[in-house]
Motif scaffolding. Sequence first.
Motif, PDB file in Angstrom:
ATOM      1  N   VAL A  13       0.837  -1.181  -0.185  1.00 43.53           N
ATOM      2  CA  VAL A  13       0.279   0.236  -0.368  1.00 43.53           C
ATOM      3  C   VAL A  13       0.776   1.161   0.057  1.00 43.53           C
ATOM      4  CG1 VAL A  13      -2.010  -0.944   1.544  1.00 43.53           C
ATOM      5  CG2 VAL A  13      -0.236  -0.022   2.623  1.00 43.53           C
ATOM      6  N   LYS A  14       0.144   2.142  -0.519  1.00 44.17           N
ATOM      7  CA  LYS A  14       0.747   3.926  -0.253  1.00 44.17           C
ATOM      8  C   LYS A  14       0.006   4.321  -0.068  1.00 44.17           C
ATOM      9  CE  LYS A  14       1.454   5.824  -4.345  1.00 44.17           C
ATOM     10  NZ  LYS A  14       1.903   6.612  -5.301  1.00 44.17           N
ATOM     11  N   LEU A  15       0.252   5.740   1.198  1.00 44.91           N
ATOM     12  CA  LEU A  15       0.203   6.351   1.677  1.00 44.91           C
ATOM     13  C   LEU A  15      -0.169   8.308   0.791  1.00 44.91           C
ATOM     14  CD1 LEU A  15      -1.671   7.353   4.080  1.00 44.91           C
ATOM     15  CD2 LEU A  15       0.766   8.201   4.817  1.00 44.91           C
ATOM     16  N   LEU A  16      -1.075   7.982   0.705  1.00 48.47           N
ATOM     17  CA  LEU A  16      -1.655   9.492  -0.166  1.00 48.47           C
ATOM     18  C   LEU A  16      -2.454  10.626   0.709  1.00 48.47           C
ATOM     19  CD1 LEU A  16      -4.402   7.550  -2.586  1.00 48.47           C
ATOM     20  CD2 LEU A  16      -2.147   7.846  -2.994  1.00 48.47           C
ATOM     21  N   ALA A  17      -2.556  11.352  -0.213  1.00 47.59           N
ATOM     22  CA  ALA A  17      -1.801  12.896   0.330  1.00 47.59           C
ATOM     23  C   ALA A  17      -3.138  13.033   1.894  1.00 47.59           C
ATOM     24  CB  ALA A  17      -1.958  14.050  -0.917  1.00 47.59           C
ATOM     25  N   ASP A  18      -4.596  12.265   1.260  1.00 45.07           N
ATOM     26  CA  ASP A  18      -5.440  12.776   1.975  1.00 45.07           C
ATOM     27  C   ASP A  18      -5.728  11.816   2.744  1.00 45.07           C
ATOM     28  OD1 ASP A  18      -6.406  10.609   0.659  1.00 45.07           O
ATOM     29  OD2 ASP A  18      -8.001  10.901  -0.313  1.00 45.07           O
ATOM     30  N   HIS A  19      -4.333  10.777   2.839  1.00 48.16           N
ATOM     31  CA  HIS A  19      -4.687   9.765   4.276  1.00 48.16           C
ATOM     32  C   HIS A  19      -5.115   8.729   4.537  1.00 48.16           C
ATOM     33  CE1 HIS A  19      -1.251  12.018   7.345  1.00 48.16           C
ATOM     34  NE2 HIS A  19      -2.045  13.186   6.595  1.00 48.16           N
ATOM     35  N   THR A  20      -5.812   8.530   2.791  1.00 48.77           N
ATOM     36  CA  THR A  20      -5.991   7.210   2.138  1.00 48.77           C
ATOM     37  C   THR A  20      -5.047   6.339   1.736  1.00 48.77           C
ATOM     38  OG1 THR A  20      -7.067   7.960   0.443  1.00 48.77           O
ATOM     39  CG2 THR A  20      -8.758   8.320   1.950  1.00 48.77           C
ATOM     40  N   TRP A  21      -5.472   5.950   1.983  1.00 46.89           N
ATOM     41  CA  TRP A  21      -4.060   4.169   1.445  1.00 46.89           C
ATOM     42  C   TRP A  21      -4.615   3.352   0.104  1.00 46.89           C
ATOM     43  CZ3 TRP A  21       0.095   3.503   4.071  1.00 46.89           C
ATOM     44  CH2 TRP A  21       0.140   3.535   5.463  1.00 46.89           C
ATOM     45  N   GLU A  22      -3.454   3.783  -0.823  1.00 48.05           N
ATOM     46  CA  GLU A  22      -3.955   3.195  -2.516  1.00 48.05           C
ATOM     47  C   GLU A  22      -3.242   1.819  -2.573  1.00 48.05           C
ATOM     48  OE1 GLU A  22      -2.974   4.654  -7.187  1.00 48.05           O
ATOM     49  OE2 GLU A  22      -1.783   5.342  -5.237  1.00 48.05           O
ATOM     50  N   ILE A  23      -4.195   0.551  -2.646  1.00 46.23           N
ATOM     51  CA  ILE A  23      -3.766  -0.229  -2.487  1.00 46.23           C
ATOM     52  C   ILE A  23      -2.532  -1.233  -4.187  1.00 46.23           C
ATOM     53  CG2 ILE A  23      -4.053  -2.928  -3.551  1.00 46.23           C
ATOM     54  CD1 ILE A  23      -6.280  -2.235  -1.360  1.00 46.23           C
ATOM     55  N   LEU A  24      -1.183  -0.952  -4.491  1.00 49.12           N
ATOM     56  CA  LEU A  24      -0.737  -0.763  -4.905  1.00 49.12           C
ATOM     57  C   LEU A  24      -0.223  -2.732  -5.818  1.00 49.12           C
ATOM     58  CD1 LEU A  24       2.411   1.184  -4.276  1.00 49.12           C
ATOM     59  CD2 LEU A  24       0.534   2.085  -5.600  1.00 49.12           C
TER      60      LEU A  24
END
Length: 152
Positions: free
Chosen positions: A137-148
């Motif tokens: 996963v990667k932490l996005l600027a809006d503090h949600t997480w994107e599944i890579l």
Amino acid sequence: MSGKKINIENLDLDQMKEKTTENPGLLPYAHHSGSAIVKPEDKGKITGRAVAAMQSQTDMQMSQIYQQMQLLADQAKKIKARVEVSERIYQAAMGFEPLINHKYFLYQKEDGTDFLSLIGPDEWGRKKDWAKFVAEVKLLADHTWEILRENT
């Protein structure tokens, strides 16, 4: 000529006057043999073509709107998935403060609890502290997480 004589006394001049015009260009039909051919239009044919063109155009526009709606629905599903994984990650154990735009790894232990790690699944030594790799996963600027990458 056929040789027939015209009897002038039998002619009705008032009736003949009704059949002539001072402005022959305004007549809806050809008034002499050199005139352009004027054919009456088939109103049903005109209406049919107009309706077919209108239906084709509106079908195309409806298709574009449907594609836009599909795109928005897909975007909404992705956001919902990000929220779900984000909630799971924020309930997981983590021994560090995650930074925006950095990659992390979500694991599940034998007891079913989750933890977030800096170490990838192929970077562990002999002693791995997890039962199942869940996702990268990667932490996005809006503090949600994107599944890579997900473990499938």
